[in-house]
Design an enzyme around this catalytic site. Structure first.
Site, PDB file in Angstrom:
ATOM      1  N   ASP A 142      -2.245  12.160   3.500  1.00  0.00           N
ATOM      2  CA  ASP A 142      -0.898  12.704   3.713  1.00  0.00           C
ATOM      3  C   ASP A 142      -0.982  14.015   4.498  1.00  0.00           C
ATOM      4  OD1 ASP A 142      -2.037  14.052   1.558  1.00  0.00           O
ATOM      5  OD2 ASP A 142      -0.549  13.408   0.102  1.00  0.00           O
ATOM      6  N   GLU A 149       6.407  10.237  -4.418  1.00  0.00           N
ATOM      7  CA  GLU A 149       6.989  10.817  -5.632  1.00  0.00           C
ATOM      8  C   GLU A 149       7.660   9.711  -6.447  1.00  0.00           C
ATOM      9  OE1 GLU A 149       6.396  13.741  -6.561  1.00  0.00           O
ATOM     10  OE2 GLU A 149       6.297  15.133  -4.877  1.00  0.00           O
ATOM     11  N   HIS A 152       2.717  10.911  -9.256  1.00  0.00           N
ATOM     12  CA  HIS A 152       2.674  10.573  -7.831  1.00  0.00           C
ATOM     13  C   HIS A 152       1.252  10.351  -7.337  1.00  0.00           C
ATOM     14  CE1 HIS A 152       2.620  15.114  -6.723  1.00  0.00           C
ATOM     15  NE2 HIS A 152       1.486  14.623  -6.326  1.00  0.00           N
ATOM     16  N   ASN A 194       3.512  14.179 -12.368  1.00  0.00           N
ATOM     17  CA  ASN A 194       4.657  13.260 -12.511  1.00  0.00           C
ATOM     18  C   ASN A 194       4.284  11.834 -12.114  1.00  0.00           C
ATOM     19  OD1 ASN A 194       4.486  13.381  -9.764  1.00  0.00           O
ATOM     20  ND2 ASN A 194       6.505  14.267  -9.414  1.00  0.00           N
TER      21      ASN A 194
HETATM   22  C1  GLP Z   1      -0.660  16.673  -4.012  1.00  0.00           C
HETATM   23  C2  GLP Z   1      -1.326  15.672  -3.082  1.00  0.00           C
HETATM   24  C3  GLP Z   1      -1.896  14.491  -3.874  1.00  0.00           C
HETATM   25  C4  GLP Z   1      -2.718  15.021  -5.036  1.00  0.00           C
HETATM   26  C5  GLP Z   1      -1.853  15.809  -5.979  1.00  0.00           C
HETATM   27  C6  GLP Z   1      -2.574  16.314  -7.216  1.00  0.00           C
HETATM   28  O1  GLP Z   1       0.620  16.320  -4.299  1.00  0.00           O
HETATM   29  N1  GLP Z   1      -0.413  15.181  -2.096  1.00  0.00           N
HETATM   30  O2  GLP Z   1      -2.667  13.687  -3.003  1.00  0.00           O
HETATM   31  O3  GLP Z   1      -3.294  13.934  -5.721  1.00  0.00           O
HETATM   32  O4  GLP Z   1      -1.353  16.921  -5.238  1.00  0.00           O
HETATM   33  O5  GLP Z   1      -3.307  17.463  -6.923  1.00  0.00           O
HETATM   34  P1  GLP Z   1      -4.378  18.147  -7.881  1.00  0.00           P
HETATM   35  O6  GLP Z   1      -5.633  17.383  -7.688  1.00  0.00           O
HETATM   36  O7  GLP Z   1      -4.469  19.546  -7.353  1.00  0.00           O
HETATM   37  O8  GLP Z   1      -3.853  18.073  -9.267  1.00  0.00           O
END
Ligand code: GLP
Length: 260
Positions: free
Chosen positions: A67, A143, A138, A136
């Site tokens: 992304d 989302e 995602h 949440n």
């Molecule tokens: C962001 C990214 C996701 C990632 C998520 C969780 O939203 N777009 O790809 O999995 O954060 O991040 P973390 O690993 O910091 O909890």
């Protein structure tokens, strides 16, 4: 679906690194999908370590990033392009021409997303898509409410994500409100989806994603429909799971079926 429970975050990163190493060993041009976030940082360190020891070679690896924020140049320190260069790509021998990124400043967004999907098809699909998970539920930037068959597209970030990102930018106007993300349908077509999670604050969502109903309200639950989804999680993130004993049993007995 396979659930691998490791003692701690380091164990999660080690397990994930060995799954990727194995995938690279068996393919002449492995295609890997890379996420950002805090969770994969330890994995990227392990991959760099393996590379420095000559245990993994990125010369023929093709990389797709999951992304990107819309509006940021690739050189912006908060862009996902910058993150990937900084935390992995510039430390290993991956070739620049083999890195495919979602561009945060595309001329034509729809065409850019379509050509990203086409490129994934052209190289034969993604062999291992690494994923994190949001609290949440995602995955990537899909989302809750995202269509389970969505493709790479523009998404509007939630007000929570926009607010959480505020401190990373000097000027409020700079904080991205839109992103480009692979869709859930895109992720479901990858050959292996490797989701990593660590910590108690992910335990509720991991329980929903692994053992709850498949629902767009918890996008990661769509991985129950994936042909080969592997959740590598630590004890803390696994603490809400009901079938933990079975997952452990299955992992211990893996590979024994041919020679019981
Ligand atoms: C962001 C990214 C996701 C990632 C998520 C969780 O939203 N777009 O790809 O999995 O954060 O991040 P973390 O690993 O910091 O909890």
């Amino acid at each position: 679906m396979e659930v691998i429970i490791k003692n701690d975050y380091d164990g999660v990163c080690m397990e994930a690194a060995s799954i990727i190493q194995e995938a690279c060993r068996h393919r002449s041009s492995p295609v890997l999908g890379f996420p950002t976030g805090k969770t994969p940082l330890g994995l990227y360190e392990k991959l760099i370590g393996l590379y420095n020891q000559g245990e993994i070679d990125f010369a023929s690896v093709m990389a797709f990033t999951l992304d990107e924020y819309v509006g940021l140049e690739a050189s912006h320190p908060q862009s996902f392009a910058y993150y990937m260069d900084n935390h992995l790509f510039r430390h290993v021998n991956i070739k620049g021409e083999n890195i495919f990124r979602l561009n945060g400043q595309p001329g034509n967004i729809e065409e850019h997303c379509r050509s990203y999907e086409r490129k994934i098809q052209e190289v034969g699909g993604i062999d291992v898509q690494i994923l994190g998970i949001g609290k949440n539920g995602h995955i990537a930037f899909n989302e809750p409410g995202s269509s389970l068959s969505s493709r790479t597209r523009l998404k509007i970030l939630t007000p929570e994500t926009v607010a959480a990102n505020r401190s990373f930018f000097q000027d409020e106007k700079e904080v991205p409100r839109f992103c480009l993300t692979m869709g859930i349908g895109t992720i479901l077509e990858t050959k292996t989806a490797l989701l990593l999670a660590s910590g108690k604050d992910k335990s509720g969502v991991i329980a929903k994603a692994v053992e709850g109903p498949v629902t767009a309200s918890v996008p990661a639950s769509a991985l129950q429909l994936h042909a080969r989804a592997i959740f590598v999680i630590d004890e803390a993130a696994a603490s809400g799971l009901t079938n933990k004993d079975y997952y452990r049993w299955a992992y211990e007995n893996k590979g024994r079926t041919l020679n019981p």
